[in-house]
Scaffold this motif. Sequence first.
Motif, short mmCIF file in Angstrom:
data_model
loop_
_atom_site.label_atom_id
_atom_site.label_comp_id
_atom_site.label_asym_id
_atom_site.label_seq_id
_atom_site.Cartn_x
_atom_site.Cartn_y
_atom_site.Cartn_z
N LEU A 166 0.84 -1.21 0.00
CA LEU A 166 0.00 0.00 0.00
C LEU A 166 0.87 1.26 0.00
CD1 LEU A 166 -2.81 -1.02 2.54
CD2 LEU A 166 -2.99 -0.89 0.04
N ILE A 167 1.88 1.28 0.85
CA ILE A 167 2.74 2.47 0.91
C ILE A 167 3.49 2.64 -0.41
CG2 ILE A 167 4.74 3.54 2.06
CD1 ILE A 167 3.85 2.09 4.65
N SER A 168 3.92 1.50 -0.96
CA SER A 168 4.60 1.53 -2.27
C SER A 168 3.70 2.14 -3.34
CB SER A 168 5.01 0.11 -2.68
OG SER A 168 5.49 0.11 -4.00
N SER A 169 2.41 1.83 -3.28
CA SER A 169 1.48 2.36 -4.32
C SER A 169 1.35 3.88 -4.16
CB SER A 169 0.12 1.68 -4.22
OG SER A 169 -0.51 1.95 -3.00
N VAL A 170 1.36 4.37 -2.93
CA VAL A 170 1.25 5.83 -2.74
C VAL A 170 2.54 6.51 -3.19
CG1 VAL A 170 0.79 7.69 -1.10
CG2 VAL A 170 -0.35 5.50 -0.81
N VAL A 171 3.68 5.86 -2.94
CA VAL A 171 4.96 6.40 -3.44
C VAL A 171 4.93 6.49 -4.96
CG1 VAL A 171 7.43 5.88 -3.69
CG2 VAL A 171 6.35 5.67 -1.45
N THR A 172 4.39 5.45 -5.57
CA THR A 172 4.27 5.45 -7.04
C THR A 172 3.42 6.62 -7.51
OG1 THR A 172 4.54 3.05 -7.14
CG2 THR A 172 3.48 4.09 -9.03
N LEU A 173 2.33 6.88 -6.81
CA LEU A 173 1.46 8.01 -7.17
C LEU A 173 2.25 9.32 -7.06
CD1 LEU A 173 -0.51 10.39 -5.72
CD2 LEU A 173 -1.30 9.28 -7.83
N PHE A 174 2.94 9.48 -5.91
CA PHE A 174 3.69 10.73 -5.72
C PHE A 174 4.69 10.93 -6.86
CE2 PHE A 174 1.88 12.33 -2.09
CZ PHE A 174 2.00 11.58 -0.93
N LYS A 175 5.42 9.86 -7.20
CA LYS A 175 6.42 9.98 -8.27
C LYS A 175 5.76 10.38 -9.59
CE LYS A 175 9.86 6.65 -6.50
NZ LYS A 175 10.40 5.26 -6.69
N ARG A 176 4.61 9.83 -9.87
CA ARG A 176 3.93 10.12 -11.15
C ARG A 176 3.53 11.59 -11.25
NH1 ARG A 176 1.15 5.47 -13.78
NH2 ARG A 176 -0.44 6.93 -14.50
N ILE A 177 3.28 12.24 -10.14
CA ILE A 177 2.82 13.65 -10.22
C ILE A 177 3.95 14.61 -9.84
CG2 ILE A 177 0.41 13.05 -9.83
CD1 ILE A 177 0.64 13.92 -6.96
N GLY A 178 5.19 14.09 -9.76
CA GLY A 178 6.34 14.96 -9.59
C GLY A 178 6.75 15.24 -8.17
N ILE A 179 6.13 14.56 -7.22
CA ILE A 179 6.48 14.74 -5.80
C ILE A 179 7.61 13.77 -5.45
CG2 ILE A 179 5.61 14.47 -3.44
CD1 ILE A 179 4.32 16.84 -4.69
N THR A 180 8.63 14.27 -4.75
CA THR A 180 9.77 13.39 -4.41
C THR A 180 9.87 13.21 -2.90
OG1 THR A 180 11.34 15.15 -4.03
CG2 THR A 180 11.00 14.45 -6.33
N GLU A 181 10.83 12.34 -2.49
CA GLU A 181 10.98 12.09 -1.06
C GLU A 181 11.53 13.31 -0.32
OE1 GLU A 181 12.62 10.63 -3.42
OE2 GLU A 181 14.76 10.47 -2.98
N SER A 182 11.97 14.32 -1.09
CA SER A 182 12.40 15.55 -0.38
C SER A 182 11.19 16.45 -0.14
CB SER A 182 13.45 16.29 -1.19
OG SER A 182 12.95 16.55 -2.48
N ASP A 183 10.09 16.17 -0.81
CA ASP A 183 8.87 16.97 -0.61
C ASP A 183 8.00 16.38 0.50
OD1 ASP A 183 9.41 18.65 -2.84
OD2 ASP A 183 8.71 17.06 -4.16
N VAL A 184 7.84 15.06 0.48
CA VAL A 184 6.96 14.41 1.45
C VAL A 184 7.64 13.18 2.04
CG1 VAL A 184 4.93 15.13 0.12
CG2 VAL A 184 5.80 12.81 -0.11
N GLY A 185 7.09 12.72 3.17
CA GLY A 185 7.55 11.48 3.78
C GLY A 185 6.36 10.77 4.39
N PHE A 186 6.60 9.57 4.93
CA PHE A 186 5.56 8.83 5.63
C PHE A 186 6.02 8.63 7.07
CE2 PHE A 186 2.78 7.44 2.21
CZ PHE A 186 3.59 7.59 1.10
N LYS A 187 5.21 9.09 8.01
CA LYS A 187 5.46 8.76 9.41
C LYS A 187 4.81 7.40 9.66
CE LYS A 187 5.31 13.61 10.82
NZ LYS A 187 4.44 14.66 11.45
N VAL A 188 5.60 6.45 10.20
CA VAL A 188 5.11 5.08 10.36
C VAL A 188 5.26 4.65 11.80
CG1 VAL A 188 5.41 2.68 9.61
CG2 VAL A 188 5.83 4.56 7.99
N SER A 189 4.22 4.03 12.33
CA SER A 189 4.31 3.40 13.64
C SER A 189 3.37 2.19 13.67
CB SER A 189 3.92 4.39 14.75
OG SER A 189 4.15 3.79 16.02
#
Length: 447
Positions: A166-189
Motif C-alpha cells: 500500500l505504501i509503495s502504491s502511494v509512493v508510485t502516485l507521488f512519483k507520477r505527479i512529480g512529488i519526491t521524497e524531499s517533498d513528502v515522507g511517511f510517518k510510520v508506527s
Amino acid sequence: PAETNSTTGGRSGALTPGPSVGGDVQKIDVNPPKGTRDFPPEDMRLRNWLFNHFKEVSWLYGFEEVDYPVLESEALFTRKAGEEIKDQLYCFEDRGNRRVALRPELTPSLARLVIQKGKSVSLPIKWFTVGQCWRYERMTRGRRREHYQWNMDIIGVPGVMAEAELISSVVTLFKRIGITESDVGFKVSSRKVLQEVLNCYSVPEYLFGKVCVIIDKIEKIPVDEIKKELKAVGLSQEAVQKLLQVLSVKSLAELEERLGSSGEALADLKQLFSLAEKTGFSKWLQFDASVVRGLAYYTGIVFEGFDREGKLRAICGGGRYDHLFSTFGADDIAACGFGFGDAVIVELLKEKGLLPELNLHIDNIVCALDEDLQGCAAMVANILREKGHSVELVLESKPLKWVFKRAARVNAERLVLVGNSEWQRGVVGVKILSTAEQYEVKLEDLK
Ligand SMILES: Nc1ccc(Br)nc1
C-alpha cells in the motif's frame, strides 16, 4: 475565510438572474451548498488528471475498482470511541424513518460489501475506490463538508507485505505527479506499541480504540487535556505517563529498549522497514511513535503522508484494521488500507509549482460557410468523429470572425470550412490554425 474551491479559489459571486417571469420566482443562490464545491471545466480537468493517476496506480498494483452508495445506514459509523468522524456525521432520518448518513469514509462500506460477498470472493481482496465523503461540521470553522478520497484496501493478508504494498502504491502516485521524497515522507508506527503498554497495565481491550482516538489529538490539544481524557476512561496515572513516554520514542532501537525484543510491534516495524529497503522506498519512511491516526479501528501498522515543510495537514493516512469486521457481527479478517484526499495534495502541488497545464483541446472546428450547408458540415463532422477525431461543429450561421475566435477558445488544431463551390468539387477547405497553412481535401481523404 470560508474554505474556497480547492483549485480556482474564491466562491463565485451569485449572478443576478434576469427579471423573474410572473414576478413570483425566488432568485436562487447560484453557489453550491456551504462546504461543497462545483467543478467547472478547468477544475474538472485537474480533478480528472489526479483521479486518473489514482486509478492507473491502482491498476498497476492489480487492484479492482469498486463503488458503494454515498448514502449508507448510519449504523456503519456509530462507533463509540469519541471519534471526530462520528461527531461530524452527516446523518438524518429519511422518509422511511430510517437512520442514514452520507458516508464520512469508505472503509465501513468496503467491510459491508466484503461481508455481503462472503465466500464468493477469493482472497486476497484488493479493491480501490475514488469516492466523495462527507462531514457535517458547524460552518464556524468554515471548512469543507465534502472531499473525494482515493482508497486502496487489501483484505486477507495478515503480514506487513500488505502494508508495504500500500505504501509503495502511494509512493508510485507521488512519483507520477512529480512529488519526491524531499517533498513528502511517511510517518510510520504501529498501534501494537500502545497495545503492549496498555497490556502491561491490564487496560481492558474494549478501551483500546478510545485511548488511540484520544492520543491522536496529542498535537491538537494541550497534553494536560490528553491526560485528563485518558484518566476519564479509566487509565491510571502510571499508565498515562508510560503511554506518553512511549510516544516520544525516537527510533526502533529505543523502542526495543523500552518494550523489549519479543513484541509484535517491533517485529512488524522492523519487517516493514526491511521491505521498504529492498523495494526501494525506505527514504520515504521514518518511524514516528507519535503517529496513531484518528480512526478507532486501526490495530497495527499506521502511517500518514506528510509534507516535509510542515505547512499542510496530512496528505494521506492508513493502516491495519484486523478487527473491524467483528464490529459488524462478522468473522474478523485481516485488513489494511489507506485514504488519500483530493484537497491537500492539490495544495501541495500548488506549493511546489507542480500543477499541470491542462488546456481544452479539440482536433477540428467544422463550419458551414452557407446556411444551407449545415447538413453537409454535420456530415463532415461525423466522418471525422467516426475516425476518432474530436470536432467542434459550429451549430449556427456565424461570421468567420466569430468562428476564428471560437477556434482559439476551444484550442482547435484545424479549421474545416464547408463552402458551396468546394462542396460541388467534392472537397472541403482545411486551415492549420497554428501555421495558417491551408489546403483542400477530398471528402474521402479526410482524416
Ligand atoms: N471524513 C471527512 C469527510 C469530509 C471531509 Br471535507 N473531511 C473528512
